[in-house]
Write a protein that holds these residues in place. Structure first.
Motif, PDB file in Angstrom:
ATOM      1  N   TYR A 212       0.821  -1.206   0.000  1.00 29.88           N
ATOM      2  CA  TYR A 212       0.000   0.000   0.000  1.00 29.88           C
ATOM      3  C   TYR A 212       0.858   1.262   0.000  1.00 29.88           C
ATOM      4  CZ  TYR A 212       0.713   1.542   4.831  1.00 29.88           C
ATOM      5  OH  TYR A 212       1.262   2.034   5.986  1.00 29.88           O
ATOM      6  N   SER A 234      -3.968  -6.767  -0.086  1.00 28.67           N
ATOM      7  CA  SER A 234      -5.368  -6.341  -0.177  1.00 28.67           C
ATOM      8  C   SER A 234      -5.497  -4.832  -0.020  1.00 28.67           C
ATOM      9  CB  SER A 234      -6.206  -7.062   0.884  1.00 28.67           C
ATOM     10  OG  SER A 234      -5.763  -6.716   2.195  1.00 28.67           O
ATOM     11  N   GLU A 238      -7.156  -1.925  -2.471  1.00 29.44           N
ATOM     12  CA  GLU A 238      -8.198  -1.030  -1.982  1.00 29.44           C
ATOM     13  C   GLU A 238      -7.806   0.433  -2.181  1.00 29.44           C
ATOM     14  OE1 GLU A 238      -8.957  -2.017   2.074  1.00 29.44           O
ATOM     15  OE2 GLU A 238      -9.354  -4.128   1.621  1.00 29.44           O
ATOM     16  N   ARG A 239      -6.555   0.762  -1.830  1.00 26.65           N
ATOM     17  CA  ARG A 239      -6.101   2.146  -1.941  1.00 26.65           C
ATOM     18  C   ARG A 239      -6.028   2.595  -3.403  1.00 26.65           C
ATOM     19  NH1 ARG A 239      -6.130   5.776   1.746  1.00 26.65           N
ATOM     20  NH2 ARG A 239      -3.942   6.373   2.007  1.00 26.65           N
ATOM     21  N   ARG A 241      -7.873   1.463  -5.891  1.00 25.92           N
ATOM     22  CA  ARG A 241      -9.248   1.675  -6.356  1.00 25.92           C
ATOM     23  C   ARG A 241      -9.787   3.006  -5.865  1.00 25.92           C
ATOM     24  NH1 ARG A 241     -11.444  -4.414  -4.980  1.00 25.92           N
ATOM     25  NH2 ARG A 241     -10.917  -5.387  -6.997  1.00 25.92           N
TER      26      ARG A 241
END
Length: 261
Positions: A212, A234, A238-239, A241
């Protein structure tokens, strides 16, 4: 190959059969690099002591202490027996940012964040990535094929990461190497800031997993597409997106993956 990034050392080679022998091998240099901003001790990183002005510039940028290279007035490098010291002088307008960030700075480790009072700051908002990624898969395969030839330190030592700026057509335009994947990317971002270079629809190619922190650095640098050779976490997905950064992961000579929307 010897220089600021590597040293030659002797090893005892122990073959499966035959007699042991002494061989020389290049070893990647890893040293503490302390960074001060306006006289305030800010961080000590374990890094390869090469391209340190790029490193200081990129680190200041991805720590959100500066937004432009001209907000850095000077970078002084002091080599000491115990490590390297980078004394960075920022313009007066950025002095408050240093004091505020140093007070609340997250203590970082290789696998997480420390300091319970900092949990609210652990996932800071990212700017939306407005730049458009224009690279087709063929361009990424082209850059992958060309990257090894642009990694002299890793060819010599087999122990460092690379961060490359690639054009939308797949040309490798610039590379920085370091024992730390985050450091390599900071060096690349710093080099771009100092040179006034733009992504121009191209992409960043990193010889590491997609964490991330790397997604955040890419977003802050306005990079439209981040390509990594290893797998993502994961939180990285998420970041990416959330800020609109295009991710391509597990990029290998025969295939690559893009997280489904």
């Amino acid at each position: 190959m010897t220089g600021p990034g590597s040293i030659d050392m002797d090893f005892r080679r122990l073959p499966a059969s035959g007699e042991p022998a002494t061989v020389a091998r290049a070893v990647a240099v890893e040293r503490p690099v302390a960074i001060e901003f306006n006289g305030i001790g800010y961080a000590v990183m374990m890094a390869t002591p090469a391209d340190l002005a790029d490193f200081a510039t990129g680190f200041a940028f991805t720590e959100r202490l500066v937004a432009r290279a001209d907000q850095i007035r000077a970078i002084d490098h002091v080599a000491r027996d115990e490590g390297e010291l980078l004394r960075v002088t920022l313009t007066a307008e950025r002095a408050a940012a240093v004091t505020e960030r140093a007070r609340h700075r997250i203590a970082e480790s290789s696998c997480g964040l420390c300091g319970i009072e900092n949990l609210a700051q652990a996932i800071r908002p990212l700017p939306a990535v407005e730049a458009v990624a224009r690279a087709e898969p063929a361009a990424i395969f082209r850059a992958l094929a060309a990257l090894r030839a642009r990694q002299p330190l890793n060819r010599a030592t087999g122990a460092v990461h690379a961060a490359a700026r690639c054009s939308a057509e797949g040309a490798v335009l610039a590379v920085r190497e370091d024992v730390g994947r985050h450091n390599a990317f900071d060096k690349l971002i710093g080099a771009m800031l100092r040179e006034g270079a733009e992504w121009d629809g191209g992409f960043a190619l990193l010889s590491s997993r997609c964490s991330y922190e790397l997604v955040e650095k890419a977003a802050l640098a306005g990079c439209p597409q981040l390509v990594t050779i290893s797998a993502p976490t994961s939180l990285a997905i998420e970041r990416a997106r959330a800020c609109g950064l295009k991710l391509t992961v597990l990029a290998r000579p025969d295939a690559m993956l893009e997280p489904a929307a």
